[in-house]
Design a protein around this motif. Structure first.
Motif, PDB file in Angstrom:
ATOM      1  N   THR A 171       0.402  -1.491   0.250  1.00  0.00           N
ATOM      2  CA  THR A 171      -0.086   0.033  -0.062  1.00  0.00           C
ATOM      3  C   THR A 171       0.992   1.294  -0.243  1.00  0.00           C
ATOM      4  O   THR A 171       0.518   2.610  -0.393  1.00  0.00           O
ATOM      5  CB  THR A 171      -0.909  -0.105   1.070  1.00  0.00           C
ATOM      6  OG1 THR A 171      -1.551  -1.404   1.591  1.00  0.00           O
ATOM      7  CG2 THR A 171      -2.684   1.418   1.157  1.00  0.00           C
ATOM      8  N   MET A 172       1.504   0.967   1.072  1.00  0.00           N
ATOM      9  CA  MET A 172       3.203   2.307   0.470  1.00  0.00           C
ATOM     10  C   MET A 172       3.623   2.268  -0.929  1.00  0.00           C
ATOM     11  O   MET A 172       3.536   3.898  -1.040  1.00  0.00           O
ATOM     12  CB  MET A 172       3.600   2.202   1.638  1.00  0.00           C
ATOM     13  CG  MET A 172       3.410   2.638   3.382  1.00  0.00           C
ATOM     14  SD  MET A 172       5.189   2.458   4.528  1.00  0.00           S
ATOM     15  CE  MET A 172       3.677   2.381   5.800  1.00  0.00           C
ATOM     16  N   ILE A 173       3.829   1.602  -1.475  1.00  0.00           N
ATOM     17  CA  ILE A 173       4.042   1.608  -2.346  1.00  0.00           C
ATOM     18  C   ILE A 173       3.249   2.721  -3.651  1.00  0.00           C
ATOM     19  O   ILE A 173       3.694   3.238  -4.484  1.00  0.00           O
ATOM     20  CB  ILE A 173       4.752  -0.241  -3.202  1.00  0.00           C
ATOM     21  CG1 ILE A 173       5.688   0.076  -3.044  1.00  0.00           C
ATOM     22  CG2 ILE A 173       4.898   0.411  -4.593  1.00  0.00           C
ATOM     23  CD1 ILE A 173       6.353  -1.749  -3.156  1.00  0.00           C
ATOM     24  N   ILE A 174       1.703   2.027  -3.370  1.00  0.00           N
ATOM     25  CA  ILE A 174       0.936   3.243  -4.406  1.00  0.00           C
ATOM     26  C   ILE A 174       0.851   4.683  -3.575  1.00  0.00           C
ATOM     27  O   ILE A 174       0.764   5.241  -4.664  1.00  0.00           O
ATOM     28  CB  ILE A 174       0.272   1.899  -3.834  1.00  0.00           C
ATOM     29  CG1 ILE A 174      -0.206   0.657  -4.656  1.00  0.00           C
ATOM     30  CG2 ILE A 174      -1.211   2.858  -4.648  1.00  0.00           C
ATOM     31  CD1 ILE A 174      -1.551  -0.590  -4.423  1.00  0.00           C
ATOM     32  N   GLY A 175       1.089   4.549  -2.087  1.00  0.00           N
ATOM     33  CA  GLY A 175       0.399   5.816  -2.177  1.00  0.00           C
ATOM     34  C   GLY A 175       2.084   6.587  -2.555  1.00  0.00           C
ATOM     35  O   GLY A 175       2.685   7.874  -3.126  1.00  0.00           O
ATOM     36  N   ALA A 176       3.680   6.140  -2.515  1.00  0.00           N
ATOM     37  CA  ALA A 176       4.497   6.594  -3.451  1.00  0.00           C
ATOM     38  C   ALA A 176       4.550   6.942  -5.070  1.00  0.00           C
ATOM     39  O   ALA A 176       5.200   8.104  -5.336  1.00  0.00           O
ATOM     40  CB  ALA A 176       5.975   5.796  -2.919  1.00  0.00           C
ATOM     41  N   MET A 177       3.559   5.941  -5.483  1.00  0.00           N
ATOM     42  CA  MET A 177       3.813   6.361  -6.865  1.00  0.00           C
ATOM     43  C   MET A 177       2.158   7.217  -6.618  1.00  0.00           C
ATOM     44  O   MET A 177       2.584   8.278  -7.977  1.00  0.00           O
ATOM     45  CB  MET A 177       2.670   4.658  -7.194  1.00  0.00           C
ATOM     46  CG  MET A 177       3.994   3.650  -7.422  1.00  0.00           C
ATOM     47  SD  MET A 177       2.793   2.281  -7.744  1.00  0.00           S
ATOM     48  CE  MET A 177       2.258   2.388  -9.226  1.00  0.00           C
ATOM     49  N   ALA A 178       1.899   7.384  -6.059  1.00  0.00           N
ATOM     50  CA  ALA A 178       0.496   8.770  -6.466  1.00  0.00           C
ATOM     51  C   ALA A 178       0.857   9.668  -6.682  1.00  0.00           C
ATOM     52  O   ALA A 178       1.041  10.650  -7.038  1.00  0.00           O
ATOM     53  CB  ALA A 178      -0.404   8.553  -5.190  1.00  0.00           C
ATOM     54  N   ALA A 179       2.043   9.537  -5.262  1.00  0.00           N
ATOM     55  CA  ALA A 179       2.377  10.980  -4.672  1.00  0.00           C
ATOM     56  C   ALA A 179       3.760  11.181  -6.103  1.00  0.00           C
ATOM     57  O   ALA A 179       3.810  12.353  -6.653  1.00  0.00           O
ATOM     58  CB  ALA A 179       3.554  10.897  -3.867  1.00  0.00           C
ATOM     59  N   ALA A 180       4.214  10.852  -6.578  1.00  0.00           N
ATOM     60  CA  ALA A 180       5.221  11.099  -7.630  1.00  0.00           C
ATOM     61  C   ALA A 180       4.659  11.011  -8.590  1.00  0.00           C
ATOM     62  O   ALA A 180       4.612  12.953  -9.184  1.00  0.00           O
ATOM     63  CB  ALA A 180       6.090   9.643  -8.290  1.00  0.00           C
ATOM     64  N   VAL A 181       2.918  10.986  -8.864  1.00  0.00           N
ATOM     65  CA  VAL A 181       2.330  11.539 -10.109  1.00  0.00           C
ATOM     66  C   VAL A 181       2.080  12.862  -9.653  1.00  0.00           C
ATOM     67  O   VAL A 181       1.655  13.786 -10.757  1.00  0.00           O
ATOM     68  CB  VAL A 181       0.759  10.652 -10.312  1.00  0.00           C
ATOM     69  CG1 VAL A 181      -0.300  11.814 -11.155  1.00  0.00           C
ATOM     70  CG2 VAL A 181       1.347   9.452 -10.859  1.00  0.00           C
ATOM     71  N   ASN A 182       1.423  12.934  -8.796  1.00  0.00           N
ATOM     72  CA  ASN A 182       0.629  15.022  -7.930  1.00  0.00           C
ATOM     73  C   ASN A 182       1.264  14.936  -6.293  1.00  0.00           C
ATOM     74  O   ASN A 182      -0.398  14.416  -5.683  1.00  0.00           O
ATOM     75  CB  ASN A 182      -0.485  14.938  -8.943  1.00  0.00           C
ATOM     76  CG  ASN A 182      -0.678  16.922  -8.078  1.00  0.00           C
ATOM     77  OD1 ASN A 182      -0.453  16.938  -7.736  1.00  0.00           O
ATOM     78  ND2 ASN A 182      -1.613  16.365  -9.520  1.00  0.00           N
ATOM     79  N   SER A 183       1.929  15.284  -5.979  1.00  0.00           N
ATOM     80  CA  SER A 183       1.965  14.999  -4.562  1.00  0.00           C
ATOM     81  C   SER A 183       1.317  16.084  -4.232  1.00  0.00           C
ATOM     82  O   SER A 183       0.649  15.688  -2.889  1.00  0.00           O
ATOM     83  CB  SER A 183       3.865  15.301  -4.287  1.00  0.00           C
ATOM     84  OG  SER A 183       4.075  15.542  -2.514  1.00  0.00           O
TER      85      SER A 183
END
Length: 480
Positions: A248-260
């Motif tokens: 789940t954290m990896i998905i969060g990091a991916m989301a932040a990389a798209v639009n933090s």
């Protein structure tokens, strides 16, 4: 044989020892519970914090995986204590700190519960406010009112909700992962840093996320049959929490990389907006994902407070006492969330690292006592009395705990506070490692030098004479 009860049956127990006749459940239930507890929006935001700390996606993922795998060891080893002792985690802490001495770490744990309740209220309140077009404070209140229903019932409903949410949240986060992959920036490094300090600090945040489950993970394994092998309880808990948390954290990091910025302002709204045709359903799924962890907060806080003020946790009405407490807890969490301001990612980072500093020394002391000093042998009736063989206050253990926290303060690196030695380490937050070593080693040495800590007997539920209030309690140390 115990009569089968529905998940909606009110829990009758508080911090008492769970007798053999009431033991039930399967070890894999721990996997479902801790997977669902970790596959939720707060975990995702914690992963987004690693990007907010300046890491690119590659190093963020490395930090997330390492941090969860390391931190998960703590909570899984605590979980393995549950079937063996049949007690909540903070009651067992009386063996290390004494009856009144255990009030100190218990108070720290209650602060942890409040901190994470505020986090959940902020995220859910903002999402409800956006989608229902109501003020943020209204969204916070609505979320906490709905959340109250589960801890009011107790243990069984928390487990049942966890198994349902594990499936719903798993599907929702898998869909988000599939959407995010093709939308990641072509140059994921951008204006990021690969400094050792930032990587280590990001790992610390992820370690902290897992360690925060440690004070109450055994509250949910204590109902398992006492012959459940330690390795089985450990494995199911570890896989559910470490794998669920890391994914789940990896998905969060991916989301932040798209639009933090979007994740920071309204994480649920941003994620639900990726699927406009079913955004309402996705909002509901993400909010539902907060339920198991959110319910565990007031439930665990109730047991922790009760362990600090009552020897055996017996109250006139368990349901009434739990209802009063969780209602007050939810009220305080709602007020604090309404007063909180600033960056969501910064708030998560500050709360998580603060909690880590308080919990790691306690966890180290507890695990060393259980696995090294006493090797799982405890006088259970003595743990449920104020003046038993474990004493009222083991001042030396309390002192070690406080010294460990003091040592950690030198190495903390957060938005609220930066320790004086952080600069010499390139900004790395090594506070939890310091707390682990000072707390664990300090307790071990003192246990060997100050007091004879030879193991005492375990009072089995099949031994009626060993239960509190009955004749011929287990006395003295077991001389191996």
């Amino acid at each position: 044989m115990m009569k089968r009860q529905t998940p909606f049956a009110l829990e009758r127990r508080t911090i008492e020892h769970i007798p053999a006749a009431e033991r039930h459940g399967k070890p894999w239930h721990q996997l479902a519970l801790w997977f669902s507890t970790n596959v939720q929006i707060n975990t995702l935001i914690t992963g987004a914090v690693t990007i907010g700390m300046g890491l690119d996606l590659t190093w963020a993922i490395i930090s997330i995986v390492v941090g969860n795998l390391v931190g998960g060891l703590f909570m899984a080893y605590h979980s393995a204590q549950g079937p063996q002792l049949g007690l909540p985690q903070m009651v067992q802490s009386r063996a290390q700190f004494g009856f009144y001495g255990a009030v100190l770490p218990s108070a720290m744990v209650v602060l942890m519960y409040l901190g994470f309740a505020v986090e959940g209220s902020l995220v859910a309140g903002q999402a409800i406010a956006t989608w229902a077009h109501v003020p943020k404070i209204a969204g916070i209140v609505v979320f906490n009112l709905v959340l109250l229903l589960i801890p009011l019932v107790g243990y069984r409903l928390i487990h049942a909700a966890g198994r349902i949410v594990a499936v719903i949240s798993g599907v929702a986060f898998l869909a988000l992962f599939v959407w995010l992959v093709p939308h990641l920036p072509s140059d994921p490094s951008g204006a990021t840093t690969h400094s050792v300090g930032a990587v280590v600090s990001a790992m610390s945040v992820c370690v902290a996320w897992q360690v925060t489950w440690a004070p109450y993970v055994s509250d949910y394994s204590r109902y398992l049959p006492e012959d459940t092998p330690t390795r089985v309880t450990f494995t199911y808990t570890y896989l559910g929490s470490a794998v669920g948390g890391a994914g789940t954290m990896i998905i969060g990091a991916m989301a932040a990389a798209v639009n933090s910025a979007a994740v920071n302002s309204d994480a649920i709204g941003f994620l639900a907006g990726r699927f406009p045709s079913v955004s309402g359903l996705l909002v509901a799924a993400l909010l539902l994902g907060l339920v198991p962890a959110g319910a565990e907060g007031p439930y665990g806080a109730f047991l922790t407070v009760l362990s600090a003020v009552s020897a055996d946790g017996r109250v006139r009405s368990t349901a009434a006492a739990r209802a009063i407490f969780v209602t007050c807890f939810a009220t305080v969490a709602s007020v604090l969330a309404a007063l909180a301001g600033g960056s969501l990612l910064a708030t998560f980072q500050n709360i998580t690292l603060f909690v880590l500093a308080l919990l790691v020394p306690w966890s180290a002391i507890n695990l060393v006592d259980y696995y090294v000093v006493r090797r799982g042998h405890y006088d259970i009736p003595a743990l449920l009395t104020k003046d038993g063989r474990y004493g009222t206050c083991n001042w030396w253990a309390v002192l070690i705990y406080l010294v460990s926290i003091g040592a950690e303060l030198l190495f903390i690196n957060s938005g609220m506070y930066v320790g004086p030695l952080v600069g010499f380490l390139g900004g790395a937050d090594l506070s939890w490692l310091v707390g682990l070593v000072v707390g664990g080693m300090g307790y071990y040495v003192c246990a060997k030098l100050i007091r004879d800590r030879r193991p005492g007997p375990v009072a089995r539920p099949s031994e009626p004479s060993a239960l509190p209030g009955l004749a011929d309690p287990v006395r003295g140390d077991h001389q191996a």
